[in-house]
Scaffold this motif. Structure first.
Motif, PDB file in Angstrom:
ATOM      1  N   HIS A 208       7.873   9.661  -3.496  1.00  0.00           N
ATOM      2  CA  HIS A 208       6.942  10.483  -4.282  1.00  0.00           C
ATOM      3  C   HIS A 208       6.844  11.856  -3.628  1.00  0.00           C
ATOM      4  CE1 HIS A 208       4.620   6.732  -5.860  1.00  0.00           C
ATOM      5  NE2 HIS A 208       5.809   6.367  -5.411  1.00  0.00           N
TER       6      HIS A 208
ATOM      7  N   ARG B 288       4.913   6.259   1.486  1.00  0.00           N
ATOM      8  CA  ARG B 288       5.244   5.157   0.557  1.00  0.00           C
ATOM      9  C   ARG B 288       5.538   3.831   1.248  1.00  0.00           C
ATOM     10  NH1 ARG B 288      10.570   4.140  -2.874  1.00  0.00           N
ATOM     11  NH2 ARG B 288       9.704   2.780  -4.481  1.00  0.00           N
ATOM     12  N   TRP B 289       5.110   2.779   0.609  1.00  0.00           N
ATOM     13  CA  TRP B 289       5.535   1.412   0.910  1.00  0.00           C
ATOM     14  C   TRP B 289       6.030   0.889  -0.433  1.00  0.00           C
ATOM     15  CZ3 TRP B 289       6.666  -1.040   5.154  1.00  0.00           C
ATOM     16  CH2 TRP B 289       6.793  -2.423   5.137  1.00  0.00           C
ATOM     17  N   ALA B 290       7.340   0.866  -0.610  1.00  0.00           N
ATOM     18  CA  ALA B 290       7.922   0.647  -1.942  1.00  0.00           C
ATOM     19  C   ALA B 290       7.535  -0.701  -2.539  1.00  0.00           C
ATOM     20  CB  ALA B 290       9.436   0.735  -1.850  1.00  0.00           C
ATOM     21  N   THR B 291       7.148  -0.685  -3.818  1.00  0.00           N
ATOM     22  CA  THR B 291       6.955  -1.943  -4.541  1.00  0.00           C
ATOM     23  C   THR B 291       7.790  -1.991  -5.817  1.00  0.00           C
ATOM     24  OG1 THR B 291       4.964  -1.062  -5.609  1.00  0.00           O
ATOM     25  CG2 THR B 291       4.634  -2.393  -3.646  1.00  0.00           C
ATOM     26  N   LYS B 292       8.311  -0.855  -6.266  1.00  0.00           N
ATOM     27  CA  LYS B 292       9.149  -0.833  -7.485  1.00  0.00           C
ATOM     28  C   LYS B 292      10.143   0.313  -7.328  1.00  0.00           C
ATOM     29  CE  LYS B 292       9.434  -1.919 -12.130  1.00  0.00           C
ATOM     30  NZ  LYS B 292      10.879  -2.124 -12.120  1.00  0.00           N
TER      31      LYS B 292
ATOM     32  N   MET C  99       0.843  -1.193   0.000  1.00  0.00           N
ATOM     33  CA  MET C  99       0.000   0.000   0.000  1.00  0.00           C
ATOM     34  C   MET C  99       0.879   1.245   0.000  1.00  0.00           C
ATOM     35  SD  MET C  99      -3.129  -0.839   2.533  1.00  0.00           S
ATOM     36  CE  MET C  99      -2.282  -0.902   4.093  1.00  0.00           C
ATOM     37  N   CYS C 100       0.239   2.325  -0.308  1.00  0.00           N
ATOM     38  CA  CYS C 100       0.801   3.654  -0.114  1.00  0.00           C
ATOM     39  C   CYS C 100      -0.390   4.529   0.238  1.00  0.00           C
ATOM     40  CB  CYS C 100       1.406   4.220  -1.397  1.00  0.00           C
ATOM     41  SG  CYS C 100       2.964   3.483  -1.889  1.00  0.00           S
TER      42      CYS C 100
ATOM     43  N   HIS D   8       1.211   8.338  -6.206  1.00  0.00           N
ATOM     44  CA  HIS D   8       0.596   7.137  -6.779  1.00  0.00           C
ATOM     45  C   HIS D   8       0.578   6.011  -5.767  1.00  0.00           C
ATOM     46  CE1 HIS D   8       1.846   3.390  -9.277  1.00  0.00           C
ATOM     47  NE2 HIS D   8       0.529   3.437  -9.318  1.00  0.00           N
ATOM     48  N   ASN D   9      -0.497   5.254  -5.798  1.00  0.00           N
ATOM     49  CA  ASN D   9      -0.610   4.009  -5.033  1.00  0.00           C
ATOM     50  C   ASN D   9      -0.890   2.888  -6.030  1.00  0.00           C
ATOM     51  OD1 ASN D   9      -3.330   2.645  -3.043  1.00  0.00           O
ATOM     52  ND2 ASN D   9      -1.230   1.951  -3.149  1.00  0.00           N
ATOM     53  N   GLY D  10      -0.009   1.897  -6.095  1.00  0.00           N
ATOM     54  CA  GLY D  10      -0.255   0.751  -6.965  1.00  0.00           C
ATOM     55  C   GLY D  10       0.950   0.390  -7.811  1.00  0.00           C
ATOM     56  N   GLN D  11       0.697  -0.387  -8.851  1.00  0.00           N
ATOM     57  CA  GLN D  11       1.768  -0.824  -9.749  1.00  0.00           C
ATOM     58  C   GLN D  11       1.312  -0.700 -11.206  1.00  0.00           C
ATOM     59  OE1 GLN D  11       0.700  -3.468  -7.282  1.00  0.00           O
ATOM     60  NE2 GLN D  11       1.912  -2.161  -5.927  1.00  0.00           N
TER      61      GLN D  11
ATOM     62  N   ASN E 272      13.384   7.831  -5.241  1.00  0.00           N
ATOM     63  CA  ASN E 272      12.193   7.023  -5.522  1.00  0.00           C
ATOM     64  C   ASN E 272      10.974   7.427  -4.696  1.00  0.00           C
ATOM     65  OD1 ASN E 272      12.573   4.572  -7.450  1.00  0.00           O
ATOM     66  ND2 ASN E 272      14.518   4.770  -6.352  1.00  0.00           N
TER      67      ASN E 272
ATOM     68  N   ASN F  36      11.232   3.458 -11.007  1.00  0.00           N
ATOM     69  CA  ASN F  36       9.930   3.497 -10.336  1.00  0.00           C
ATOM     70  C   ASN F  36       8.775   3.567 -11.338  1.00  0.00           C
ATOM     71  OD1 ASN F  36       7.635   4.859  -8.907  1.00  0.00           O
ATOM     72  ND2 ASN F  36       9.058   4.602  -7.207  1.00  0.00           N
ATOM     73  N   ASP F  37       7.736   2.762 -11.109  1.00  0.00           N
ATOM     74  CA  ASP F  37       6.605   2.753 -12.050  1.00  0.00           C
ATOM     75  C   ASP F  37       5.745   4.012 -11.932  1.00  0.00           C
ATOM     76  OD1 ASP F  37       5.811   1.860  -9.546  1.00  0.00           O
ATOM     77  OD2 ASP F  37       4.673   0.144 -10.282  1.00  0.00           O
ATOM     78  N   SER F  38       5.789   4.684 -10.801  1.00  0.00           N
ATOM     79  CA  SER F  38       5.009   5.919 -10.633  1.00  0.00           C
ATOM     80  C   SER F  38       5.585   7.037 -11.513  1.00  0.00           C
ATOM     81  CB  SER F  38       5.028   6.361  -9.172  1.00  0.00           C
ATOM     82  OG  SER F  38       4.775   5.253  -8.343  1.00  0.00           O
TER      83      SER F  38
HETATM   84  N1  GLU Z   1       4.871   1.332  -7.068  1.00  0.00           N
HETATM   85  C1  GLU Z   1       5.017   2.582  -6.385  1.00  0.00           C
HETATM   86  C2  GLU Z   1       6.341   2.690  -5.663  1.00  0.00           C
HETATM   87  O1  GLU Z   1       6.956   1.711  -5.387  1.00  0.00           O
HETATM   88  C3  GLU Z   1       3.881   2.826  -5.396  1.00  0.00           C
HETATM   89  C4  GLU Z   1       3.867   1.869  -4.230  1.00  0.00           C
HETATM   90  C5  GLU Z   1       2.539   1.127  -4.127  1.00  0.00           C
HETATM   91  O2  GLU Z   1       1.514   1.756  -3.843  1.00  0.00           O
HETATM   92  O3  GLU Z   1       2.526  -0.080  -4.344  1.00  0.00           O
HETATM   93  O4  GLU Z   1       6.744   3.783  -5.351  1.00  0.00           O
END
Ligand code: GLU
Length: 233
Positions: free
Chosen positions: A86, A73-77, A2-3, A108-111, A84, A133-135
């Motif tokens: 936001h 942020r909770w990093a996913t990418k 999540m973010c 952004h929240n997500g991938q 990185n 980063n995908d955002s």
């Molecule tokens: N993918 C983005 C990042 O890693 C947003 C994180 C997320 O909401 O999963 O910064």
């Protein structure tokens, strides 16, 4: 995974509202955080890795405006670092004395799952990305559409149609605040409105705490919304 994302338009000093709003979203992510505040000229931003506690007074003084966005942020990418964190910016970003300046910024929240396809599409058109980063990809995608003459609403619709994966994001230009949710509605986005004040956030509680009298609705899956800065009379 999540973010927390938060956006504000109103008559108060945005950074104060953003700071309080973000505190209600911290459990969604706490490896880094950031803020951007904008006026009709430019977007000014501050971001850091680490969990958010408080902003220093001198940072708050630098971020003046009545519209803004914030992120936890909770990093996913991409790595967990300031680059990185936001908001992410378009190509015109500049950095001076701890403050980023730009003409477009996103939280952004997500991938984005078709990351490689969109990244090469943008790089083929000369866009230079600073991170993995995908955002960051989304902000360049929107900037590209705007440059082609799309309105912000049209660019947001294009992102919903062309970007795959779960996402909710809020994007700012110096005069507009736009937001979008993926077609399946896999990430939340709640908006509240009361008497000329608008709040958008990942969680209803964050909207209610910032604007107790707000009428609330959830942006529908695939939905987009644009709020424009009202011109001074
Ligand atoms: N993918 C983005 C990042 O890693 C947003 C994180 C997320 O909401 O999963 O910064």
């Amino acid at each position: 995974m999540m973010c927390g994302i938060f956006g504000y338009i109103g008559n108060l000093n945005a950074i104060e509202i953003l700071e309080k709003g973000l505190k209600n979203l911290l459990y969604r992510g706490y490896d880094s955080y950031g803020f951007a505040v904008f006026n009709e000229k430019e977007i000014l931003s501050y971001k850091k890795s680490g969990s958010f506690e408080n902003l220093e007074e001198n940072v708050k003084k630098s971020l003046k405006g009545k519209i803004g966005i914030a992120h936890t942020r909770w990093a996913t990418k991409g790595e967990v670092d300031e680059k990185n964190a936001h908001p992410h910016f378009g190509c015109r970003m500049k950095y001076r004395d701890g403050i980023y300046q730009s003409d477009i910024a996103i939280v952004h929240n997500g991938q984005i799952t078709n990351y490689l396809k969109i990244r090469s599409l943008l790089e083929d058109r000369g866009y230079h990305l600073l991170t993995e980063n995908d955002s960051e990809l989304i902000v360049h995608f929107i900037a590209w559409k705007l440059r082609q003459g799309f309105s912000l609403s049209e660019a947001l619709h294009a992102s919903v149609n062309e970007l795959d994966g779960p996402f909710a994001y809020i994007i700012s230009t110096p005069t507009e605040l736009g937001m979008a949710r993926d077609k399946l509605g896999l990430r939340p986005l709640v908006v509240g409105e009361y008497d000329g004040t608008f709040i958008a956030a990942s969680e209803e509680i964050a909207v209610r705490k910032a604007l107790p009298k707000a009428s609330i609705h959830y942006l529908k899956p695939g939905g987009i919304l644009v709020w424009k800065l009202k011109k001074k009379q």
